[in-house]
Design a protein around this motif. Structure first.
Motif, short mmCIF file in Angstrom:
data_model
loop_
_atom_site.label_atom_id
_atom_site.label_comp_id
_atom_site.label_asym_id
_atom_site.label_seq_id
_atom_site.Cartn_x
_atom_site.Cartn_y
_atom_site.Cartn_z
N GLU A 29 19.03 56.22 -6.61
CA GLU A 29 20.04 57.59 -6.33
C GLU A 29 21.34 57.16 -6.00
OE1 GLU A 29 17.93 60.74 -5.23
OE2 GLU A 29 17.28 59.42 -6.26
N ALA A 30 22.34 57.65 -6.44
CA ALA A 30 23.42 58.36 -6.68
C ALA A 30 24.68 56.85 -5.40
CB ALA A 30 24.17 59.41 -6.36
N THR A 31 24.33 56.99 -4.48
CA THR A 31 24.00 56.22 -3.09
C THR A 31 22.55 55.27 -2.70
OG1 THR A 31 25.18 57.89 -1.43
CG2 THR A 31 24.40 55.72 -0.73
N PRO A 32 23.15 54.21 -3.74
CA PRO A 32 21.40 53.28 -3.41
C PRO A 32 21.32 53.20 -1.59
CG PRO A 32 23.23 52.92 -5.07
CD PRO A 32 24.35 53.90 -3.95
N ALA A 33 19.38 53.41 -1.47
CA ALA A 33 18.97 52.83 -0.38
C ALA A 33 18.14 51.61 -0.65
CB ALA A 33 18.55 53.98 0.19
N ALA A 34 17.86 51.15 0.84
CA ALA A 34 17.20 49.46 0.38
C ALA A 34 15.72 49.96 0.04
CB ALA A 34 17.12 49.11 1.73
N ARG A 35 14.98 49.55 -1.10
CA ARG A 35 13.21 49.62 -1.87
C ARG A 35 12.69 48.75 -1.20
NH1 ARG A 35 9.12 50.83 -1.20
NH2 ARG A 35 7.90 52.24 -2.49
N VAL A 36 13.14 47.46 -2.06
CA VAL A 36 12.40 46.08 -1.35
C VAL A 36 13.57 45.11 -0.73
CG1 VAL A 36 11.32 44.95 -2.64
CG2 VAL A 36 10.75 46.94 -3.24
N ARG A 37 12.82 44.41 0.01
CA ARG A 37 13.85 43.44 0.56
C ARG A 37 13.16 42.28 0.04
NH1 ARG A 37 18.62 41.91 2.38
NH2 ARG A 37 18.22 39.93 3.70
N VAL A 38 13.98 41.07 -0.95
CA VAL A 38 13.44 39.75 -1.68
C VAL A 38 13.92 38.48 -0.59
CG1 VAL A 38 13.28 38.76 -3.59
CG2 VAL A 38 13.95 41.33 -3.49
N THR A 39 13.28 37.85 0.01
CA THR A 39 13.66 36.28 0.36
C THR A 39 13.13 35.32 -0.35
OG1 THR A 39 12.94 37.99 2.53
CG2 THR A 39 13.42 35.48 2.74
N ALA A 40 13.90 34.96 -0.04
CA ALA A 40 13.24 33.48 -0.73
C ALA A 40 12.31 32.21 -0.27
CB ALA A 40 14.79 32.39 -0.90
N LYS A 41 11.08 32.17 -0.74
CA LYS A 41 9.94 31.67 -0.24
C LYS A 41 10.07 29.93 0.38
CE LYS A 41 5.09 30.13 -1.13
NZ LYS A 41 3.92 30.64 -2.13
#
Length: 261
Positions: A112-124
């Motif tokens: 979207e034009a104003t990006p929103a969080a979709r996936v949280r990525v955390t180091a293993k």
């Protein structure tokens, strides 16, 4: 690839990827207590090949922290299994929650034009390892899917194609990636964003800490009750060769003279 874990120790195995080497006389189990580039800070990990060890614990660091070389030598000399306890600094070795190593993280957004969080990525695992995730349009062309590549120090290490954003799908991204990637864990926000993951985005995980500042002998010696340091091996009930390959000879001397398991 297959990835298996169990407590109190952890056993990991997969099909052998490295070319086989000629082994010397079998020495059974070798235990390594050392600083490593990557890997879990809790308990120990047992592996049966150097190729798998590298995937979990990373590359050679320096002459001061030569675990990589020592583990390779162990397998070349006939070790059947290597158990590794990654050493990091604890503000209080008697309290495992005071580990100073921190996991890096990042966020994949929608388009979207104003990006929103979709996936949280955390180091293993905790650490400052250079890990970058890159999304692209799904190989199957489906709008609700995306491809994900994992780069480590600029080298593509893992690819997960056609990840679905539909939780009912067998290809749901959390199902496909978590527990199989050696580098990342994915999660959806508590309030799910209905928009699709933006293709062609790159996110370098940040905020990680190797937990080496302030490292002292006490971090290697650990605490019996907390199971930190060398006491992580206390749950192993058989005979093993113990290696502490750190350049700090006082640490090795302290372990030789001051520990009775």
């Amino acid at each position: 690839m297959d990835f298996y874990e169990k407590e109190p120790g952890v056993y990991v195995t997969e099909e052998q990827e490295d070319a086989p080497v000629v082994s010397g006389t079998s020495v059974g189990t070798t235990q390594v207590l050392a600083v490593t580039e990557w890997g879990p800070t809790e308990g120990y990990i047992e592996v049966d090949s150097f190729g798998l060890w590298k995937k979990i614990f990373g590359d050679y660091i320096s002459a001061a922290h030569p675990a990589w070389k020592q583990v390779k030598k162990a397998f070349l000399n006939g070790a059947l299994r290597v158990q590794t306890k990654r050493v990091v600094h604890y503000t209080d070795p008697a309290d495992a929650s005071t580990c100073t190593a921190v996991k890096a993280a990042g966020t994949l957004t929608d388009g979207e034009a104003t990006p929103a969080a979709r996936v949280r990525v955390t180091a293993k695992y905790a650490g400052a390892l250079d890990v970058k995730v890159v999304t692209s349009e799904a190989s199957n062309g489906a709008a609700e899917c995306f491809d994900l590549a994992i780069f480590v120090k600029g080298i593509k290490r893992e690819v997960f194609a056609n990840l679905s954003e539909d939780i009912s799908s067998d290809d749901y991204f959390m199902t496909r990636v978590n527990g199989k990637s050696y580098y990342v864990v994915l999660a959806e926000p508590a309030v799910a964003n209905a928009k699709h993951v933006k293709a062609s985005q790159e996110v370098t995980l940040s905020g990680g800490n190797d937990g080496l500042t302030g490292l002292v002998d006490a971090d290697f010696l650990g605490d019996e009750v907390a199971g930190t340091g060398i006491h992580a091996f206390n749950t192993f009930g058989d005979t093993a060769v113990i290696i502490c390959p750190e350049e700090d000879l006082q640490t090795a001397k302290t372990l030789r003279e001051g520990i009775i398991l």
